[in-house]
Design an enzyme around this catalytic site. Structure first.
Site, short mmCIF file in Angstrom:
data_model
loop_
_atom_site.label_atom_id
_atom_site.label_comp_id
_atom_site.label_asym_id
_atom_site.label_seq_id
_atom_site.Cartn_x
_atom_site.Cartn_y
_atom_site.Cartn_z
CB SER A 12 27.81 40.73 45.44
OG SER A 12 27.91 39.71 44.32
CE LYS A 34 29.32 43.73 35.11
NZ LYS A 34 30.03 44.45 34.38
CD GLU A 116 45.30 25.28 41.24
OE1 GLU A 116 45.60 26.36 41.21
OE2 GLU A 116 45.04 25.80 42.30
CG ASP A 221 32.10 46.97 34.93
OD1 ASP A 221 32.13 47.32 33.48
OD2 ASP A 221 30.74 47.88 34.45
CG HIS A 349 42.70 32.61 34.20
ND1 HIS A 349 41.22 32.44 34.55
CD2 HIS A 349 43.12 32.21 35.34
CE1 HIS A 349 41.05 31.58 35.69
NE2 HIS A 349 42.76 31.37 35.81
CD GLU A 373 40.20 39.34 37.67
OE1 GLU A 373 39.77 38.18 38.75
OE2 GLU A 373 40.91 39.19 37.23
CB SER A 389 42.96 35.28 42.40
OG SER A 389 42.46 36.24 42.43
CG LEU A 390 39.99 32.43 45.14
CD1 LEU A 390 39.26 31.44 45.27
CD2 LEU A 390 38.14 33.54 45.35
P1 FAD Z 1 35.09 38.67 41.41
O1 FAD Z 1 34.33 37.42 42.10
O2 FAD Z 1 34.99 38.58 39.96
O3 FAD Z 1 33.20 39.94 41.48
C1 FAD Z 1 33.22 41.69 41.41
C2 FAD Z 1 31.55 41.68 41.64
O4 FAD Z 1 31.80 43.49 40.78
C3 FAD Z 1 30.60 40.80 40.57
O5 FAD Z 1 30.04 40.65 41.74
C4 FAD Z 1 30.25 42.10 39.61
O6 FAD Z 1 29.33 41.95 39.07
C5 FAD Z 1 29.86 43.21 40.62
N1 FAD Z 1 30.46 44.29 39.49
C6 FAD Z 1 31.39 44.37 38.13
N2 FAD Z 1 31.07 45.02 37.89
C7 FAD Z 1 30.03 46.51 38.14
C8 FAD Z 1 29.47 47.40 38.21
N3 FAD Z 1 30.00 48.71 36.95
N4 FAD Z 1 28.43 47.91 39.13
C9 FAD Z 1 28.08 46.95 39.61
N5 FAD Z 1 28.70 45.57 40.16
C10 FAD Z 1 29.81 45.36 39.24
N6 FAD Z 1 41.35 32.55 41.55
C11 FAD Z 1 41.30 31.43 42.91
O7 FAD Z 1 42.23 32.15 44.01
N7 FAD Z 1 42.00 30.06 42.92
C12 FAD Z 1 40.82 29.78 41.32
O8 FAD Z 1 40.99 28.47 41.66
C13 FAD Z 1 40.47 30.26 40.90
N8 FAD Z 1 40.13 30.04 39.33
C14 FAD Z 1 39.36 30.73 38.76
C15 FAD Z 1 38.84 29.93 37.76
C16 FAD Z 1 37.52 30.08 36.82
C17 FAD Z 1 36.80 30.29 35.84
C18 FAD Z 1 38.09 32.56 37.25
C19 FAD Z 1 37.51 32.59 36.18
C20 FAD Z 1 38.72 32.66 37.70
C21 FAD Z 1 40.02 31.30 38.59
N9 FAD Z 1 39.95 32.86 39.48
C22 FAD Z 1 40.58 31.62 41.14
C23 FAD Z 1 40.49 33.81 40.09
C24 FAD Z 1 39.37 34.63 40.84
O9 FAD Z 1 38.35 33.86 41.41
C25 FAD Z 1 39.22 35.93 40.79
O10 FAD Z 1 40.01 36.64 40.78
C26 FAD Z 1 38.36 36.48 42.57
O11 FAD Z 1 37.48 35.37 42.28
C27 FAD Z 1 38.73 37.95 41.96
O12 FAD Z 1 37.44 38.80 43.32
P2 FAD Z 1 36.93 39.98 43.02
O13 FAD Z 1 35.41 39.30 44.41
O14 FAD Z 1 37.79 40.80 43.47
O15 FAD Z 1 35.79 39.59 41.60
C1 SIN Z 2 42.53 26.80 38.34
O1 SIN Z 2 41.61 26.11 38.90
O2 SIN Z 2 42.96 26.18 37.35
C2 SIN Z 2 42.46 28.66 38.38
C3 SIN Z 2 43.25 28.71 39.42
C4 SIN Z 2 43.05 29.76 39.48
O3 SIN Z 2 43.28 31.43 38.22
O4 SIN Z 2 43.75 30.18 40.97
#
Ligand code: FAD
Ligand code: SIN
Length: 535
Positions: A12, A34, A116, A221, A349, A373, A389-390
């Protein structure tokens, strides 16, 4: 217990939720997550989301910045469509209720655009320094208003269910994902979810490393499950280390956003001397791989524990209004960033590799999609450009939706009977210490041997140790009842082994993968993905 749904979405974060909002128009949606529904890497995103918005910027510049950051391993067509489709997807986020910070100076009301590392122009939309929290708020709000969406919190997916596993058929048409076994750990029950489409949106794997900016959910996972199901996995050696994680004994994984450098912060040694001049023409605003490696080199040379990030030359009011979250957090640890430099270290990261997908988010397994991701789309190449990434997650969620919408009316419910979960060893473990000990050992081993600077010897050592630990975990997994910790441990072991395998395969240095035994780039042999699948 069995639940039948049109779409089973695992995760989510931004990827899972933005797809769910669209898929809800087609059919029933089960989101399995999770922890609580907000808990995700997305929720902690600070800097923002990159998309061309300004007249001074252009698609060509954003494409060029992404390509040069990716060290010639990005897929150019993917970079192009992600960048070009970005502004449309941003409009959609705004329609769904995301409020980005606006620049109201001079009577205009445009978005305030951050900058950035690696970006040649200002193009990062943000909600102050809490962008991810704002996105999660709006998307969860919007998704939970859809009648066809049901969110299962505190449910952890264990494994994907393949038609071939259930029927014993090995022909290509049985290479199809039909659901997942999921552990409802609050009630200690296994659910079987049967679905027309399964979406992996489980995020990254920062927790494979001892020091990380990622929250506890990031245990890789989805990659481990996809690997066990036979999917192709690519480029796992490209782990991005963020250069500036707060260094403080009591601070767990707190990121100091790259946007702070974007607003002029300078990296200095403990003595106060700036050190990035010698490493890159963009100095403190160089791309992440360069900065993280420079810090690593300086720390090894000086023996210090941290370097300093200094924005104290900027106005206090500006700092407090642009970075309220970082300002407050630092103050909590006795650091006033308006007057004091912030002690920082690099930390794991972001995962540039993952489950291999095509331009529609399809994996090598039928009806299994992946984006965000967890996936390797070709956008990031050997090093991701900050805040891409977002953007990648929302663009691919939309493309996957379009692909599924095209075929959806022709897909019927299957009459395959899925066997209930086989509990295997049904005894409670009397030695949970095995789980916590192996957990620590893997993360320490990956940090020391598969970190920013690698060598053949270190990788070989890591390979041997991870292999030994993995066998112990497999044994344990077969003999004792499952727990959430055990499932995650099994997954980080699998992902660690895949990272090491990919790193050992790549006989060159490129982007985020630096091996002292192959310090140069080898475009003749290695300008390609490292792809693996379960033997
Ligand atoms: P996530 O947002 O990580 O969501 C994964 C979901 O899967 C979670 O809900 C988790 O609980 C669930 N999950 C995992 N395994 C299981 C399982 N086995 N069963 C059920 N559910 C599960 N990127 C940018 O572009 N800009 C930024 O400014 C930026 N800042 C960041 C700052 C930080 C501190 C971090 C850690 C990352 C940052 N990133 C940024 C990277 C970016 O946030 C992530 O790459 C992106 O949010 C990933 O989104 P997602 O939906 O793929 O995964
Ligand atoms: C940050 O705010 O430095 C994180 C940005 C990113 O991981 O894309």
């Amino acid at each position: 217990m069995e639940t039948q749904t049109d779409f089973l979405i695992l995760g989510s974060g931004i990827a899972g939720l933005s797809f769910a909002i669209k898929a809800a128009e087609l059919g029933t949606v089960a989101i399995v997550t999770k922890k609580g529904k907000f808990e995700s890497n997305t929720n902690y995103a600070q800097g923002g989301i990159a998309a061309v918005q300004d007249e001074e910027d252009s698609f060509a510049y954003h494409i060029q910045d992404t390509l040069s950051c990716g060290a010639d391993l990005c897929k150019e067509d993917v970079v192009r469509f992600v960048v070009e489709e970005g502004p449309e997807r941003i409009k959609e986020l705004v329609q769904w209720g995301v409020e980005f910070t606006r620049d109201e100076s001079g009577g205009n009301c445009r978005y305030d655009l951050g900058r950035e590392g690696g970006h040649s122009r200002r193009r990062v939309l943000h909600a102050k320094d809490l962008t991810g929290r704002e996105i999660e708020r709006a998307l969860n709000d919007h998704a939970s208003r859809k009648k066809t969406v049901h969110i299962y919190e505190n449910f952890i997916a264990i494994d994907l269910i393949m038609e071939s596993f259930v029927t014993g058929r090995t022909d290509i048409s049985a290479n199809r994902c039909i659901g997942a076994y999921v552990f409802d750990f609050h009630n200690n029950r296994i659910h079987t979810f049967k679905a027309k489409y399964v979406i992996l949106a489980t995020g990254g794997c920062g927790k494979v490393y001892l020091v990380t900016t990622n929250p506890d959910i990031a245990t890789g996972d989805g990659i481990a499950m996809a690997y066990r199901a036979g999917a192709q996995i690519a480029n796992m050696e490209f782990i991005q280390f963020h250069p500036t994680c707060l260094f403080h004994p009591d601070a767990k994984s707190f990121l100091i956003s790259e946007a702070v450098r974007g607003e002029g912060a300078i990296l200095r040694l403990k003595s106060g001397e700036p050190f990035m001049e010698g490493y890159h023409p963009m100095k403190s605003l160089a791309p992440r791989d360069v900065v993280a490696k420079a810090i690593d080199t300086e720390l090894k040379r000086s023996g210090d524990d941290y370097v300093l990030l200094d924005i104290s030359h900027r106005d206090r009011d500006f700092i407090m209004s642009r970075f309220p979250n970082i300002y407050d957090k630092c103050l909590l640890y006795g650091i006033d960033m308006a007057t004091d430099p912030i002690p920082v270290v690099p930390a794991a990261h972001y995962l540039c590799g993952g489950v291999m997908i095509n331009e529609h988010g399809e994996t090598s397994i039928n009806r299994l999609f992946a984006f965000g991701e967890v996936a390797c789309s070709g956008l990031h190449g050997a090093n991701r450009l900050a805040s891409n990434s977002l953007l990648e997650a929302i663009v691919f969620a939309h493309r996957a939706f379009l692909r599924i919408q095209r075929d959806f009316k022709n897909i019927r419910d299957e009459d395959i009977t899925i066997p209930p979960w086989d509990p295997r060893g049904a005894t409670e473990s009397d030695e949970s210490i095995v789980v916590s000990h192996n957990w620590d050992e893997i993360r320490l081993c990956m940090w020391h041997y598969v970190g920013i600077v690698r060598s053949d010897k270190r990788l070989e050592r890591a390979d041997r140790r991870i292999d030994l630990i993995s066998r112990e975990i497999d044994d344990y997994y077969r003999n004792f009842v499952i727990t959430r910790d055990l499932l995650e441990l099994r997954n980080i072991a699998t992902v660690a082994a895949i990272i090491v395998r990919c790193a050992r395969m790549r006989k060159e240095s490129r982007g985020l993968h630096f091996n002292i035994d192959f310090p140069e780039r080898d475009d003749v042999h290695w300008r390609r993905d490292s792809i693996i699948a379960k033997p």
